[in-house]
Design an enzyme around this catalytic site. Structure first.
Site, short mmCIF file in Angstrom:
data_model
loop_
_atom_site.label_atom_id
_atom_site.label_comp_id
_atom_site.label_asym_id
_atom_site.label_seq_id
_atom_site.Cartn_x
_atom_site.Cartn_y
_atom_site.Cartn_z
N LYS A 58 0.83 -1.20 0.00
CA LYS A 58 0.00 0.00 0.00
C LYS A 58 0.87 1.26 0.00
O LYS A 58 1.93 1.31 0.65
CB LYS A 58 -0.91 0.01 1.23
CG LYS A 58 -1.86 -1.18 1.31
CD LYS A 58 -2.92 -1.12 0.24
CE LYS A 58 -3.94 -2.23 0.40
NZ LYS A 58 -5.08 -2.11 -0.53
N HIS B 222 -10.34 -8.43 -7.69
CA HIS B 222 -10.06 -7.93 -6.34
C HIS B 222 -10.57 -8.88 -5.26
O HIS B 222 -11.73 -9.32 -5.29
CB HIS B 222 -10.75 -6.56 -6.17
CG HIS B 222 -10.79 -6.07 -4.75
ND1 HIS B 222 -11.94 -6.09 -3.98
CD2 HIS B 222 -9.81 -5.57 -3.96
CE1 HIS B 222 -11.67 -5.59 -2.79
NE2 HIS B 222 -10.39 -5.28 -2.73
#
Length: 387
Positions: free
Chosen positions: A190, A321
């Site tokens: 991230k 996802h």
């Protein structure tokens, strides 16, 4: 002489079926996470840390003794809404032919037409739709991927769960080592912190740790504006990333298209979209190199297959996802380059585990999704109903 216009004929009656849906059940389960999870949306103050995932399960039973299991999910908010809508429309399926999946998807959408054809309404339908596909594959004695028409028996996989911003860099590097030992073929971390320099330092450390050539992805979780995404994206070029994910707001198709046309690094996006129509808006504008639909979010496997066809027609790669237990089968049925996201969060809900080997996730040989609910799931169940 009088002429008459031909009158539209009535729809032909559906052929008789040897099986009908005799009943179904719903369960709303709250899956606790081992520790609170934070990405850029938390660091920028837009959300609170994630502590649990709400999962909506649907079981569909037939007169012939067949059964299918499906699920949808919500993070942070939405679980009670999913359950309430599913509870309201579930009786629409009783007595129907479970093979008519496309027609049943339309029927459920029209049952809740006043609340729309995307968002929570179709996310609730997803649990039924997945269960119907699971049932169909089980009845055929085939893994779902084989029923759909598999292009491969294993899919390249990358890990995300070890690279959240709430995880210290030292732990991220340890997670990288553990993931590679398990057989993971790529690492995603991230980014999107208020301080872009901190992001660049984090990416540099992970790239050095991985070495050149090992697939590395970054995910900004929609936290940059257009100027920042372009500026930071250019600085990220030197790290040879497989993609930059969600650099902009999920619905900024024009902005994503501009980035995709400007940067050498591929752009990935789409996980937050909740319909095939929304994905088509991204695809037709050239907003991504990797399309990232989420089957539970778009309404199930039926609309997911439409997105796959649009992506294939446009020559794009696919990287679904989350929910690897479902998306592995769908990714295996895609003809072009595809990745599946490794998230072990849902594993406690199921008795089975997916196998990793040489950077790829193997499609299980079990019929359907190849899943059964664990005993622990019952302890996490907040609401349930039978029809």
């Amino acid at each position: 002489m009088t002429s008459t216009q031909p009158q539209p004929s009535a729809p032909a009656p559906l052929a008789a079926t040897p099986d009908r849906i005799s009943g179904l059940s719903l369960a709303l389960v709250y899956l606790p996470l081992a520790s609170p999870i934070s990405d850029a949306k938390v660091l920028t103050g837009r959300q609170k840390p994630l502590t649990q995932v709400a999962v909506l399960f649907a079981r569909i039973r037939t007169e012939g003794g067949h059964e299918g299991l499906g699920f949808s999910y919500a993070k942070r908010a939405g679980g009670p809404g999913l359950y309430a809508h599913a509870h309201e429309i579930a009786p629409e399926l009783v007595g129907e032919d479970p093979s008519d999946i496309g027609r049943l998807w339309d029927k459920l959408v029209w049952a809740g037409a006043s609340v729309g054809r995307s968002g929570l309404a179709t996310q609730a339908i997803a649990a039924f739709d997945v269960a119907l596909w699971d049932l169909k594959a089980r009845r055929a004695g085939l893994p779902l991927a084989k029923l759909l028409g598999a292009h491969r028996d294993a899919v390249s996989c990358y890990n995300t769960s070890g690279g959240f911003l709430s995880t210290p860099l030292e732990s991220v590097l340890s997670n990288v080592d553990a993931a590679r030992e398990r057989g993971i073929g790529g690492i995603k971390i991230k980014v999107g912190q208020p301080d872009a320099h901190a992001d660049l330092e984090r990416v540099a450390a992970v790239r050095e740790h991985l070495g050149d050539g090992f697939p590395l992805m970054v995910d900004a979780n929609q936290q940059w504006d257009r100027p920042a995404a372009l500026r930071i994206g250019r600085k990220l070029e030197r790290f040879d990333l497989t993609w930059i994910e969600e650099p902009l707001d999920a619905y900024d198709a024009e902005g994503h298209a501009a980035l995709a046309a400007t940067l050498d690094t591929p752009i990935a996006t789409g996980e937050m979209l909740t319909s095939a129509a929304e994905h088509w808006n991204l695809i037709r504008q050239g907003a991504s190199d990797f399309v990232q639909p989420d089957a539970p979010r778009v309404g199930g496997i039926t609309p997911f297959l439409r997105i796959m066809a649009l992506a294939d027609h446009s020559g794009l790669s696919l990287a679904p996802h989350f929910a690897m237990e479902l998306h592995l089968h769908l990714a295996a049925a895609y003809p072009r380059t595809t990745w599946v996201e490794h998230f072990e969060w849902l594993e406690p809900l199921f008795n089975e585990r997916l196998e990793l080997r040489d950077g790829r996730m193997l499609v299980p040989a079990r019929p359907g999704l190849g899943l059964s609910l664990s005993e622990q799931t019952a302890a996490w169940t907040a609401e349930e109903a039978t029809f």
